[in-house]
Scaffold this motif. Structure first.
Motif, short mmCIF file in Angstrom:
data_model
loop_
_atom_site.label_atom_id
_atom_site.label_comp_id
_atom_site.label_asym_id
_atom_site.label_seq_id
_atom_site.Cartn_x
_atom_site.Cartn_y
_atom_site.Cartn_z
N GLU A 98 0.80 -1.23 0.00
CA GLU A 98 0.00 0.00 0.00
C GLU A 98 0.83 1.27 0.00
OE1 GLU A 98 -2.42 -0.22 3.42
OE2 GLU A 98 -3.19 -2.21 2.89
N ILE A 99 2.09 1.15 0.40
CA ILE A 99 2.90 2.37 0.56
C ILE A 99 3.06 3.10 -0.76
CG2 ILE A 99 5.20 3.25 1.14
CD1 ILE A 99 5.44 0.88 3.08
N ASP A 100 2.60 4.34 -0.82
CA ASP A 100 2.81 5.11 -2.05
C ASP A 100 3.79 6.26 -1.85
OD1 ASP A 100 1.19 6.75 -0.58
OD2 ASP A 100 -0.53 6.62 -1.95
N THR A 101 4.02 6.63 -0.60
CA THR A 101 4.96 7.73 -0.35
C THR A 101 5.93 7.33 0.75
OG1 THR A 101 3.22 9.30 -0.89
CG2 THR A 101 5.17 10.18 0.21
N LEU A 102 7.22 7.60 0.49
CA LEU A 102 8.22 7.36 1.51
C LEU A 102 8.78 8.71 1.93
CD1 LEU A 102 9.87 5.23 3.06
CD2 LEU A 102 11.49 5.26 1.16
#
Lengths: 579, 149
Positions: B6-10
């Motif tokens: 789900e991670i779209d932004t780091l």
């Protein structure tokens, strides 16, 4: 204006320090107030020993041309003082305690008068060394004396006349020769003075020494950490260059430690000489003259490959060269030290500037980052927790925000203040009336509706840095608006007038004013005369204004009375003292 | 624990307040699904290169953006950027430098190492919030992200 006005500022000082003529300043009481290096050399007394003493103390053992002791009142300085008239070209012998002999000089004594009172204020005494000339004259006089004596004795008169003619011939040749050498000496001294580096100086000294006394070689020895260091030589073969010898094993050491010139006609038969040092050299005779100022510095050696009897003139010339070398080496050292200091200062200054820049940078970023957090979190409280916060909670949030904003403003102002001191001024003609109109418009825009009565007179134009002068108006008019806003009829007048050739600009308001007792605090950084509750502010504005005006070479001052308004006056200055 | 998928932004940022305010600005306008915050350069490199604690864990296939600060503990932003650009898979991820530094040498170096964008953090909160949400808007919706297979 004379063509000499283009000379650099330090020219006269340099001339005073560097001229070969001894110069003394004396006040109206005869007390010595100034003395240069050449005076030190000629009089044999240091500036420290001379300054503060009187003419009478100094004028001891002065002799006239014919050797008679001169009464103190006859001397040029005394006469110039008494008569108020300058004395020129007075020839006298002065006893030099350092050389333990007389030095022949011509003396000019010039009185100077106060332009206001017309009273005698100073005497300038100039000594020109004519020792060489006198020696030649004395030789000639001695010959004449002999003629007179010998002619009195009739039996031997013809023989005597012949001898005199021979003497005259050789003294004529000697005179011509000494003229040539004097000329070369002057040239040599010039080359010493012109030397920019120690290496050049060393080369000039050895080269001059060899040529002045027509020796086969010459060497310069410098006293370094108690050792005699042969730093330079002028020679067709290598002698001892680079070598270091202890004081008691070489002639230079003897000369340096005794402060005496060593004249060695035959190396093989002199106890001061360790012959082993000369075994590998063709040297047979030498003269070694010490270089001495207020302390031993070194020695100059001249060497002959045949046994040679140096004449008194040879010795004198070498001594003169050594004395000049002492001064030139000292001067070069001083200049070098000075240059080193200037270089270091410049580096320090640049480093400090760099540090200040990085400091400003970190102030503007690192110091503001926590403020962003404070303001940000309060905003989150205010936006997301509206319902949860009661009236006191909301008020507290408002106060936190306000504090953060004030801190923000403070950082902005401080950065502006520090930048204002650094950036170079760009001077242009400024239409002050237009500039003030813009500023007023900009200041009033956010508080539209308030009825300010602002009167802008026809303002004289000026020359200055537009963006900075604009800042001055913004701050002064901004203050006038701020401190009069509580009045029913706030009134501000802005005008300029010429006062004794100076254009003075004034911003006057009828607002809160200030107590004149605190007038000196107005322009200090962080200095405020009102509480935050009364009138907001950081206390940087007027400090900034003062800095800008000062950089332009102008001045700023204020008048005021509590609750009766304030007047701020400033001038921009013609051509500033800045940059 | 956030599922990698789900991670779209780091967000690689060591100042917790800045991280907090950045996340809030992005979430407020529902610009992102899931953000992961890493507070030092070493962990960021381990995460992106699948090393250390992340060894064997699948690469976040929905990653669309890295927001990278320059001043970081252990490995600084440049070192992180260099490590990312040297990795076959991670080199494709768009990287936006988000920093307080507006020094020209920093800007030059960032682009030379392959940054996709360089943004100076606005000092004022309102501008900061707007800036972050504009960034989110662009990189989440306008920009077309690569795939990492």
């Amino acid at each position: 204006l004379t063509p000499n006005d283009a000379l650099p500022n330090n020219f006269y000082r340099l001339l005073f320090e560097k001229t070969a003529q001894g110069v003394l300043f004396q006040d109206a009481d005869g007390k010595i107030t100034g003395a240069n290096k050449a005076a030190d050399y000629i009089l044999g007394l240091t500036a420290e020993e001379l300054i503060g003493r009187t003419r009478a103390e100094l004028d001891r053992k002065a002799i006239s041309k014919d050797g008679a002791e001169l009464p103190v009142d006859e001397l040029p300085t005394a006469r110039a003082m008494k008569t108020g008239l300058p004395v020129f070209n007075f020839i006298q012998g002065i006893y030099n305690p350092r050389l333990k002999s007389n030095i022949w000089v011509t003396v000019d004594a010039i009185p100077d008068f106060s332009p206001e009172t017309g009273a005698l204020s100073h005497i300038l005494t100039i000594y020109t060394n004519i020792n060489g000339q006198r020696i030649a004259e004395e030789a000639e006089k001695a010959s004449m004396e002999r003629i007179r004596k010998l002619l009195g004795d009739s039996k031997r008169s013809s023989l005597a006349l012949m001898s005199v003619v021979e003497d005259l011939k050789s003294s004529g040749k000697a005179l011509r020769d000494s003229n040539d050498r004097l000329e070369y000496l002057v040239h040599a001294l010039k080359s010493l003075t012109a030397s920019k580096t120690m290496e050049q100086m060393q080369e000039a000294i050895t080269h001059s020494a060899r040529n002045l006394v027509h020796s086969d070689s010459a060497a310069l020895v410098m006293l370094e950490d108690g050792l005699c260091h042969h730093v330079a030589e002028d020679s067709s073969i290598r002698l001892w260059k680079g070598g270091k010898f202890s004081m008691d094993e070489c002639v230079s050491g003897w000369s340096i430690s005794h402060n005496k010139t060593a004249v060695i006609r035959d190396l093989a038969s002199d106890s001061r000489v360790l012959t082993k040092h000369y075994a590998s050299t063709p040297i047979k005779s030498l003269v070694m003259a010490p270089i001495f100022l207020d302390r031993p510095i070194g020695a100059i050696g001249a060497y002959w490959n045949e046994v040679f009897e140096p004449s008194p003139t040879d010795i004198k010339i070498l001594q003169t060269l050594a004395d000049s070398a002492a001064m030139s080496i000292e001067n070069l050292k001083l200049v070098g030290d000075l240059e080193d200091r200037v270089r270091k200062r410049t580096a320090d200054y640049e480093a400090a500037n760099k540090e200040l820049e990085s400091f400003s940078y970190s102030v503007s970023h690192d110091l503001r980052a926590p403020l962003r957090a404070i303001d940000g979190y309060v905003r989150i409280l205010q936006e997301d927790y509206q319902e949860v916060l009661d009236a006191e909670g909301k008020r507290t949030c408002g106060k936190i925000s306000e504090g953060a904003r004030r801190m923000w403003q403070l950082i902005d102002d401080l950065l502006l203040f520090s930048r204002t001191g650094k950036q170079p001024l760009v001077r242009k003609m400024i239409d002050m009336t237009a500039l003030v109109r813009q500023a007023v418009e900009e200041i009033l825009a956010p508080i539209a509706g308030k009825d300010y009565d602002i009167e802008i007179g026809a303002l004289e134009p000026t020359i200055g840095d537009v963006s900075l002068i604009r800042q001055v108006w913004m701050n002064l008019i901004g203050n006038a608006v701020k401190f009069s806003r509580k009045l029913e009829k706030p009134r501000i007048r802005i005008f300029s007038e010429r006062v004794e050739g100076e254009i003075v600009y004034t911003v006057e308001d009828n607002g809160a004013g200030f107590n004149m007792e605190y007038a000196d605090k107005l322009f200090g950084v962080f200095q405020r005369l009102h509480g935050q509750n009364e009138f907001e502010g950081t206390g940087v504005g007027l400090a900034l204004v003062k800095r800008i005006i000062a950089r332009h070479g102008g001045r700023i001052w204020a008048e005021g009375q509590l609750d009766q308004g304030a007047k701020f006056h400033f001038s921009v200055g013609a051509e500033a003292a800045d940059d | 624990m956030i599922e990698n998928d789900e991670i779209d932004t780091l967000l690689i940022e060591d100042d917790p307040a800045d991280a907090d305010l950045t996340m809030r600005a992005l979430r407020k306008r529902q610009l992102i699904n899931s953000i992961k915050v890493l507070s030092d350069g070493e962990e960021a490199v381990q995460f992106l290169l699948r090393k250390g604690p992340y060894e064997g864990v699948e690469f976040p296939s929905s990653l669309k953006l890295i927001l990278l600060d320059l001043k970081l503990p252990k490995l600084n932003g440049f070192e992180v950027l260099q490590a990312i650009r040297n990795d076959e898979r991670a080199k494709r991820v768009p990287v936006v430098i988000l920093t307080s530094s507006q020094e020209d040498p920093d800007i030059q170096k960032a682009y030379a190492l392959g940054a996709n964008s360089y943004v100076v953090k606005p000092v004022n909160f309102d501008n900061f919030s707007k800036c972050v949400s504009d960034l989110g808007m662009y990189w989440m919706f306008l920009n077309k992200a690569p795939s990492y297979r």
